[in-house]
Design a protein around this motif. Structure first.
Motif, PDB file in Angstrom:
ATOM      1  N   MET A 230      51.397 -37.947 -48.108  1.00  0.00           N
ATOM      2  CA  MET A 230      52.184 -36.654 -48.650  1.00  0.00           C
ATOM      3  C   MET A 230      53.634 -36.983 -49.019  1.00  0.00           C
ATOM      4  SD  MET A 230      50.006 -33.186 -47.880  1.00  0.00           S
ATOM      5  CE  MET A 230      51.181 -32.313 -49.268  1.00  0.00           C
ATOM      6  N   ILE A 231      54.391 -37.253 -48.177  1.00  0.00           N
ATOM      7  CA  ILE A 231      55.900 -37.473 -48.299  1.00  0.00           C
ATOM      8  C   ILE A 231      56.033 -38.441 -49.287  1.00  0.00           C
ATOM      9  CG2 ILE A 231      58.033 -38.035 -47.240  1.00  0.00           C
ATOM     10  CD1 ILE A 231      56.802 -36.629 -44.629  1.00  0.00           C
ATOM     11  N   GLY A 232      55.149 -39.731 -49.279  1.00  0.00           N
ATOM     12  CA  GLY A 232      55.518 -40.701 -50.249  1.00  0.00           C
ATOM     13  C   GLY A 232      54.800 -40.401 -51.736  1.00  0.00           C
ATOM     14  N   ALA A 233      54.135 -39.353 -51.626  1.00  0.00           N
ATOM     15  CA  ALA A 233      53.692 -38.648 -52.946  1.00  0.00           C
ATOM     16  C   ALA A 233      54.668 -37.649 -53.560  1.00  0.00           C
ATOM     17  CB  ALA A 233      52.234 -38.289 -53.012  1.00  0.00           C
ATOM     18  N   GLY A 234      55.686 -37.300 -52.652  1.00  0.00           N
ATOM     19  CA  GLY A 234      56.816 -36.476 -53.095  1.00  0.00           C
ATOM     20  C   GLY A 234      56.795 -35.262 -52.611  1.00  0.00           C
ATOM     21  N   ALA A 235      55.705 -34.864 -51.541  1.00  0.00           N
ATOM     22  CA  ALA A 235      55.735 -33.723 -51.143  1.00  0.00           C
ATOM     23  C   ALA A 235      56.692 -33.579 -50.007  1.00  0.00           C
ATOM     24  CB  ALA A 235      54.247 -33.467 -50.679  1.00  0.00           C
ATOM     25  N   PRO A 236      56.986 -32.139 -49.775  1.00  0.00           N
ATOM     26  CA  PRO A 236      58.144 -31.902 -48.528  1.00  0.00           C
ATOM     27  C   PRO A 236      57.435 -31.865 -47.367  1.00  0.00           C
ATOM     28  CG  PRO A 236      57.567 -29.885 -49.916  1.00  0.00           C
ATOM     29  CD  PRO A 236      56.929 -30.859 -50.448  1.00  0.00           C
ATOM     30  N   GLU A 237      58.352 -32.405 -46.525  1.00  0.00           N
ATOM     31  CA  GLU A 237      57.715 -32.332 -45.032  1.00  0.00           C
ATOM     32  C   GLU A 237      57.031 -31.379 -44.444  1.00  0.00           C
ATOM     33  OE1 GLU A 237      56.811 -32.942 -41.059  1.00  0.00           O
ATOM     34  OE2 GLU A 237      58.005 -31.321 -41.844  1.00  0.00           O
ATOM     35  N   TRP A 238      57.584 -30.129 -44.941  1.00  0.00           N
ATOM     36  CA  TRP A 238      57.127 -28.841 -44.223  1.00  0.00           C
ATOM     37  C   TRP A 238      55.654 -28.562 -44.937  1.00  0.00           C
ATOM     38  CZ3 TRP A 238      55.653 -25.662 -48.221  1.00  0.00           C
ATOM     39  CH2 TRP A 238      56.641 -25.492 -49.292  1.00  0.00           C
ATOM     40  N   LEU A 239      55.617 -28.988 -46.052  1.00  0.00           N
ATOM     41  CA  LEU A 239      54.162 -28.835 -46.908  1.00  0.00           C
ATOM     42  C   LEU A 239      53.089 -29.494 -46.130  1.00  0.00           C
ATOM     43  CD1 LEU A 239      52.231 -27.397 -48.874  1.00  0.00           C
ATOM     44  CD2 LEU A 239      53.100 -29.393 -50.328  1.00  0.00           C
TER      45      LEU A 239
END
Ligand code: NAP
Length: 286
Positions: A230-239
């Motif tokens: 998810m983080i690699g795809a640009g999502a924030p860590e909290w999400l």
């Protein structure tokens, strides 16, 4: 016009605006992005530019209103933002807030979004305002976040979870919210909104195969792999963290609850997963 809507440009909010407009009802709409203002005016709504995270901007939106829908996107600032909105609404003389929340708020609160909503709910309950709360289950529309990999590979990747999760179509959650906005007998009521089925993610994949007519698999990811993806795809860590917590709770069987709310309150069956998939087949099929 004494109803103020927030979150009207989002998934649920758009359905709420369209439902009110179809009934010939008008509302004031708080939005931060002026690009949607023409769409809202075309539906008979009154757009007012403000930012819920900046309480100083709320005055013109709240002035003269009797009730508000409080619907905010998840974010680490959500609790503060919602509490500030509730306080500003009370100070401006509003009498009622319908708050859009999430399943397990006020209960287990075993994932951060439920904890955030629970805290904001408790602030609302103590505010002196009349209130009604809508707590939807897991949105079927969340599977659209996996549409790219379903189209390209016939797979969707989520945290490991073998237990059923109650799913709801955003359109049903919106209709229940509209019912709460229009009916003061919903005051003091908490409405948990689910569809008519709880399904495991493997069962969701099987339904996708039936409806979309292709091989589709659910790939359970270890939590850290899911977080990295998810983080690699640009999502924030909290999400990413919130979704991991959601499915960890679901793995303990805590999200397998069907409320029957759509049937009771709206007098019709909820949208099923098959109907949702058929309506969005274009997004899922190559
Ligand atoms: N996903 C799920 O499965 C699920 C399940 C149950 C409950 N929920 C709850 O549903 C809520 C989100 O609903 P949704 O998915 O329909 O919304 P969404 O599509 O995420 O849209 C969020 C809306 O809030 C507005 N907004 C965000 N920050 C704002 C700010 N500072 N000032 C003014 N407006 C702001 C956005 O406006 P912009 O257009 O300007 O961004 C947009 O209209 C969350 O609270 C979540 O916890 C989600």
């Amino acid at each position: 016009m004494t109803l103020l809507l927030t979150g009207a440009t989002g998934k649920t909010g758009r359905c709420i605006v369209q439902s009110l407009a179809a009934r010939g009802l008008r509302a004031r709409v708080l939005l931060r992005n002026p690009e949607a203002a023409d769409w809202l005016r075309g539906l008979g709504m009154e757009p007012v530019i403000a930012d819920m995270s900046e309480p100083d901007t709320l005055g013109a939106a709240l002035e003269g209103m009797e009730q508000a829908l409080l619907l905010a996107a998840n974010s680490p600032g959500q609790v503060v933002m919602e509490k500030q909105f509730i306080d500003a609404a009370a100070a401006a003389g509003l009498r009622r807030i319908v708050k859009y929340s999430a399943i397990s708020a006020g209960g287990d609160e075993d994932y951060r979004f439920a904890r955030w909503h629970g805290e904001a709910e408790r602030h609302l309950f103590a505010s002196g305002l009349d209130w009604s709360v809508v707590r939807p289950g897991y949105f079927m529309q969340n599977f659209l976040m996996s549409a790219d990999s379903i189209r390209a590979e016939g797979r969707f990747y989520l945290p490991a979870c073998d237990e059923p999760v109650s799913l709801v179509d955003v359109r049903d959650a919106a209709d229940v919210t509209v019912a709460c906005l229009l009916d003061r007998t919903q005051d003091g009521r908490i409405r948990t909104v689910t569809g008519s089925e709880s399904l495991t993610l493997r069962e969701v994949a099987t339904r996708m195969e039936w409806v979309l007519g292709r091989n589709i698999a659910y790939v359970p990811l270890p939590d850290e792999d899911f977080r990295a993806a998810m983080i690699g795809a640009g999502a924030p860590e909290w999400l990413a963290g919130g979704m991991i917590e959601f499915f960890a709770g679901a793995s303990r069987g805590t999200r397998d609850h069907l409320s029957g709310c759509v049937q009771r309150l709206l007098g019709r069956e909820p949208v099923g997963l098959d109907g949702f998939l058929a309506d969005h087949a274009q997004a899922f099929n190559p």
